[in-house]
Scaffold this motif. Sequence first.
Motif, PDB file in Angstrom:
ATOM      1  N   SER A 105       0.849  -1.180   0.000  1.00  0.00           N
ATOM      2  CA  SER A 105       0.000   0.000   0.000  1.00  0.00           C
ATOM      3  C   SER A 105       0.887   1.232   0.000  1.00  0.00           C
ATOM      4  O   SER A 105       1.928   1.258   0.644  1.00  0.00           O
ATOM      5  CB  SER A 105      -0.957   0.032   1.183  1.00  0.00           C
ATOM      6  N   TRP A 106       0.476   2.212  -0.780  1.00  0.00           N
ATOM      7  CA  TRP A 106       1.182   3.482  -0.849  1.00  0.00           C
ATOM      8  C   TRP A 106       0.204   4.533  -1.323  1.00  0.00           C
ATOM      9  O   TRP A 106      -0.894   4.232  -1.763  1.00  0.00           O
ATOM     10  CB  TRP A 106       2.396   3.394  -1.781  1.00  0.00           C
ATOM     11  N   ASP A 107       0.609   5.772  -1.222  1.00  0.00           N
ATOM     12  CA  ASP A 107      -0.220   6.890  -1.651  1.00  0.00           C
ATOM     13  C   ASP A 107      -0.233   6.930  -3.175  1.00  0.00           C
ATOM     14  O   ASP A 107       0.806   7.121  -3.803  1.00  0.00           O
ATOM     15  CB  ASP A 107       0.331   8.194  -1.079  1.00  0.00           C
ATOM     16  N   GLN A 108      -1.403   6.738  -3.752  1.00  0.00           N
ATOM     17  CA  GLN A 108      -1.510   6.682  -5.212  1.00  0.00           C
ATOM     18  C   GLN A 108      -1.194   8.014  -5.867  1.00  0.00           C
ATOM     19  O   GLN A 108      -0.905   8.065  -7.048  1.00  0.00           O
ATOM     20  CB  GLN A 108      -2.898   6.213  -5.621  1.00  0.00           C
ATOM     21  N   LYS A 109      -1.223   9.098  -5.102  1.00  0.00           N
ATOM     22  CA  LYS A 109      -0.873  10.399  -5.668  1.00  0.00           C
ATOM     23  C   LYS A 109       0.620  10.453  -5.975  1.00  0.00           C
ATOM     24  O   LYS A 109       1.056  11.151  -6.872  1.00  0.00           O
ATOM     25  CB  LYS A 109      -1.252  11.524  -4.709  1.00  0.00           C
ATOM     26  N   GLN A 110       1.432   9.699  -5.220  1.00  0.00           N
ATOM     27  CA  GLN A 110       2.869   9.668  -5.445  1.00  0.00           C
ATOM     28  C   GLN A 110       3.240   8.787  -6.632  1.00  0.00           C
ATOM     29  O   GLN A 110       4.148   9.101  -7.382  1.00  0.00           O
ATOM     30  CB  GLN A 110       3.602   9.129  -4.208  1.00  0.00           C
ATOM     31  N   PHE A 111       2.562   7.673  -6.785  1.00  0.00           N
ATOM     32  CA  PHE A 111       2.898   6.705  -7.826  1.00  0.00           C
ATOM     33  C   PHE A 111       1.630   5.978  -8.225  1.00  0.00           C
ATOM     34  O   PHE A 111       1.079   5.217  -7.446  1.00  0.00           O
ATOM     35  CB  PHE A 111       3.940   5.722  -7.282  1.00  0.00           C
ATOM     36  N   ASN A 112       1.162   6.227  -9.451  1.00  0.00           N
ATOM     37  CA  ASN A 112      -0.118   5.670  -9.874  1.00  0.00           C
ATOM     38  C   ASN A 112       0.036   4.907 -11.188  1.00  0.00           C
ATOM     39  O   ASN A 112      -0.721   5.108 -12.115  1.00  0.00           O
ATOM     40  CB  ASN A 112      -1.155   6.786 -10.013  1.00  0.00           C
ATOM     41  N   ARG A 113       1.029   4.036 -11.265  1.00  0.00           N
ATOM     42  CA  ARG A 113       1.253   3.242 -12.479  1.00  0.00           C
ATOM     43  C   ARG A 113       0.870   1.794 -12.234  1.00  0.00           C
ATOM     44  O   ARG A 113       0.988   1.285 -11.135  1.00  0.00           O
ATOM     45  CB  ARG A 113       2.722   3.281 -12.879  1.00  0.00           C
ATOM     46  N   LYS A 114       0.453   1.147 -13.308  1.00  0.00           N
ATOM     47  CA  LYS A 114       0.238  -0.290 -13.266  1.00  0.00           C
ATOM     48  C   LYS A 114       1.539  -0.956 -13.670  1.00  0.00           C
ATOM     49  O   LYS A 114       2.173  -0.543 -14.636  1.00  0.00           O
ATOM     50  CB  LYS A 114      -0.872  -0.708 -14.223  1.00  0.00           C
ATOM     51  N   LEU A 115       1.929  -1.982 -12.939  1.00  0.00           N
ATOM     52  CA  LEU A 115       3.141  -2.726 -13.259  1.00  0.00           C
ATOM     53  C   LEU A 115       2.757  -4.171 -13.514  1.00  0.00           C
ATOM     54  O   LEU A 115       1.983  -4.756 -12.758  1.00  0.00           O
ATOM     55  CB  LEU A 115       4.137  -2.637 -12.100  1.00  0.00           C
ATOM     56  N   VAL A 116       3.305  -4.759 -14.562  1.00  0.00           N
ATOM     57  CA  VAL A 116       2.992  -6.138 -14.913  1.00  0.00           C
ATOM     58  C   VAL A 116       4.284  -6.946 -14.916  1.00  0.00           C
ATOM     59  O   VAL A 116       5.234  -6.611 -15.609  1.00  0.00           O
ATOM     60  CB  VAL A 116       2.312  -6.227 -16.298  1.00  0.00           C
TER      61      VAL A 116
END
Length: 136
Positions: free
Chosen positions: A113-124
């Motif tokens: 869990s992290w603040d999505q405002k800081q990092f909002n990318r999908k990683l595959v």
Amino acid sequence: MAAVDCIFQKIKRSRRYVFERKDFDGIASYDQIGRSLNQLMDRGEIMKLGYGLYTKARVNSLTGRLMPTCPGGSDALMREILKMKDIDFEIDNLSLQSLSGKNTQIPSSVHYSWDQKQFNRKLVVGNRLLTPTSRL
């Protein structure tokens, strides 16, 4: 030496497993870097994790599919990306106990869990989609 060879040598020599496009800025122009990264992906030397993020790769001898070379798997890659981006993150309690050696049970997957405002990318990574589970 061609740009693709310079980029490959830099990746091969590095102790890191995650790379951004900007890591290769001094080697060639923006377009040449993009073409070189695509060539390395076609050759199976690297794989794309998400927008602008790449990792070292190899072919799995059992499945014949491309997989990351990182010894810790997708979870180690995730931690490396979050640390590289200087993102404050938390790991779920069961996973944290397992990683620290306080618990012998191994969770099926680590939840971050992290603040999505800081990092909002999908990683595959392979079949796994890595996204934050909740906001901090």
